[in-house]
Design a protein around this motif. Structure first.
Motif, PDB file in Angstrom:
ATOM      1  N   ALA A 118      43.289  37.321  37.684  1.00 49.57           N
ATOM      2  CA  ALA A 118      44.019  36.330  36.889  1.00 49.57           C
ATOM      3  C   ALA A 118      43.022  35.277  36.435  1.00 49.57           C
ATOM      4  O   ALA A 118      42.220  34.788  37.242  1.00 49.57           O
ATOM      5  N   ILE A 119      43.054  34.945  35.149  1.00 52.31           N
ATOM      6  CA  ILE A 119      42.116  33.979  34.600  1.00 52.31           C
ATOM      7  C   ILE A 119      42.879  32.913  33.820  1.00 52.31           C
ATOM      8  O   ILE A 119      44.013  33.126  33.380  1.00 52.31           O
TER       9      ILE A 119
ATOM     10  N   LEU B 255      39.369  30.156  37.192  1.00 50.93           N
ATOM     11  CA  LEU B 255      39.945  29.095  36.366  1.00 50.93           C
ATOM     12  C   LEU B 255      38.832  28.196  35.840  1.00 50.93           C
ATOM     13  O   LEU B 255      37.812  27.986  36.509  1.00 50.93           O
ATOM     14  N   LEU B 256      39.059  27.651  34.665  1.00 46.98           N
ATOM     15  CA  LEU B 256      38.222  26.580  34.153  1.00 46.98           C
ATOM     16  C   LEU B 256      39.121  25.366  33.969  1.00 46.98           C
ATOM     17  O   LEU B 256      40.125  25.431  33.256  1.00 46.98           O
TER      18      LEU B 256
ATOM     19  N   ASP C 257      45.899  36.628  31.726  1.00 49.05           N
ATOM     20  CA  ASP C 257      45.317  35.404  31.161  1.00 49.05           C
ATOM     21  C   ASP C 257      46.441  34.378  30.977  1.00 49.05           C
ATOM     22  O   ASP C 257      47.320  34.557  30.129  1.00 49.05           O
ATOM     23  N   ILE C 258      46.406  33.304  31.752  1.00 46.53           N
ATOM     24  CA  ILE C 258      47.495  32.329  31.797  1.00 46.53           C
ATOM     25  C   ILE C 258      47.169  31.156  30.874  1.00 46.53           C
ATOM     26  O   ILE C 258      46.084  30.579  30.951  1.00 46.53           O
ATOM     27  N   GLY C 259      48.137  30.784  30.025  1.00 43.54           N
ATOM     28  CA  GLY C 259      47.884  29.736  29.041  1.00 43.54           C
ATOM     29  C   GLY C 259      46.832  30.187  28.052  1.00 43.54           C
ATOM     30  O   GLY C 259      45.874  29.471  27.763  1.00 43.54           O
ATOM     31  N   CYS C 260      47.026  31.383  27.516  1.00 44.04           N
ATOM     32  CA  CYS C 260      45.988  32.056  26.725  1.00 44.04           C
ATOM     33  C   CYS C 260      45.759  31.434  25.361  1.00 44.04           C
ATOM     34  O   CYS C 260      44.757  31.718  24.704  1.00 44.04           O
ATOM     35  N   GLY C 261      46.686  30.597  24.887  1.00 40.30           N
ATOM     36  CA  GLY C 261      46.526  30.006  23.566  1.00 40.30           C
ATOM     37  C   GLY C 261      46.407  31.062  22.486  1.00 40.30           C
ATOM     38  O   GLY C 261      47.192  32.023  22.439  1.00 40.30           O
TER      39      GLY C 261
ATOM     40  N   GLY D 254      48.029  38.375  27.939  1.00 43.16           N
ATOM     41  CA  GLY D 254      47.913  36.944  27.720  1.00 43.16           C
ATOM     42  C   GLY D 254      49.290  36.315  27.596  1.00 43.16           C
ATOM     43  O   GLY D 254      50.145  36.853  26.879  1.00 43.16           O
ATOM     44  N   VAL D 255      49.511  35.205  28.297  1.00 46.63           N
ATOM     45  CA  VAL D 255      50.814  34.532  28.253  1.00 46.63           C
ATOM     46  C   VAL D 255      50.626  33.058  27.918  1.00 46.63           C
ATOM     47  O   VAL D 255      49.641  32.429  28.317  1.00 46.63           O
TER      48      VAL D 255
END
Length: 283
Positions: A124-125, A155-156, A58-62, A81-82
């Protein structure tokens, strides 16, 4: 961020923002952001096709809402998550511990250059987390390297700004008559992945095939009533108000409150938004 963590020079400004005041704001308002985009969540996760045994990045997981939701689907797998924000990563870890999720981990890294294990992830999401890379091609190549051949990308991303009612409305109202440029559609920006042709070209060059963009539109939630929404929006856009004198600031807030009242519904204050659901496969 620790001195040993690699950050690409093109992302230094993003690190300064997300590991600074901007990250602190979104950490303190994590619930509101998650509530705001909740209408997209199920469709986004369904597109990722996460199964019980999936390994997920999870990229840019906040604060980790999507990471935790992915972990609940990948019950026999694992989710990483990163994000660049230390405060959001700390919150994400606390919330995962609260939810007793043992198959999830979080790391504060720059996904553009981080040495992920090669061909490790099935999926990857990223929910609104990949629009800010200094070098998008390098970043998506690095992400592709970490995904196994045939693995999925979901991606969203936001559509062009003119389709984002809340963005255009708030900037116009809080500008108080000033001519302010809209956020750019290139470079690190919420709208850097808003052009479908550019997204297809970028992901294809990075190592993904079968790139598809699906048009989604959902109302964004900004608060339970005018007072709640106004407090949040004024804080989020404080930089727009900072240079106004007292009279102009009062007038801008009054105009904002009137517009919020026009968008009050039984579900709270809602504004239209539009996003691309981007799907692709690692070649």
């Amino acid at each position: 961020m620790s001195d040993s963590t690699a950050v690409d020079p093109s992302n230094v400004d993003q690190l300064r923002a997300w590991d600074g005041n901007q990250g602190e704001f979104w950490t303190s308002r994590a619930d509101r952001f998650n509530e705001g985009v909740a209408g997209y969540q199920d469709r986004f996760l369904d597109a990722a096709e996460i199964d019980r045994a999936s390994t997920v990045l999870d990229i840019g997981c906040g604060s980790g809402q999507t990471t935790r939701d992915a972990a609940r689907r990948a019950v026999d797998g694992s989710v990483l998550g990163v994000d660049l924000s230390s405060s959001m990563i700390e919150l994400a870890r606390r919330l995962a511990a609260r939810d007793e999720l043992s198959n999830v981990a979080f790391e504060q890294v720059d996904a553009q250059v981080h040495d992920f294990p090669e061909q490790h992830f099935d999926v990857a999401i990223s929910r609104h987390g990949v629009m800010f890379f200094g070098d998008p091609l390098a970043a998506f190549r690095n992400i592709a390297r970490a995904v196994r051949p045939g693995g999925r990308l979901a991606l969203l991303t936001w559509q062009p700004v003119e389709r984002i009612e809340w963005m255009t409305a708030f900037r116009t109202l809080l500008a108080a008559g000033r001519e302010l440029p809209l956020p750019p559609s290139t470079g690190p920006s919420p709208f850097s992945l808003s052009d479908p042709d550019a997204v297809r070209e970028l992901l294809s060059a990075a190592g993904f095939d079968d790139v598809q963009l699906h048009d989604l539109a959902e109302p964004m939630y900004f608060g339970r009533d005018v007072d709640d929404a106004c407090d949040f929006i004024a804080e989020q856009h404080a930089w727009l108000l900072a240079d106004l004198d007292a009279d102009d600031k009062s007038r801008a807030i009054a105009d904002l409150r009137a517009d919020l009242a026009d968008h009050q519904t039984e579900r709270g204050v809602l504004y239209d938004s539009a996003a691309w659901l981007v799907e692709a496969r690692r070649r």
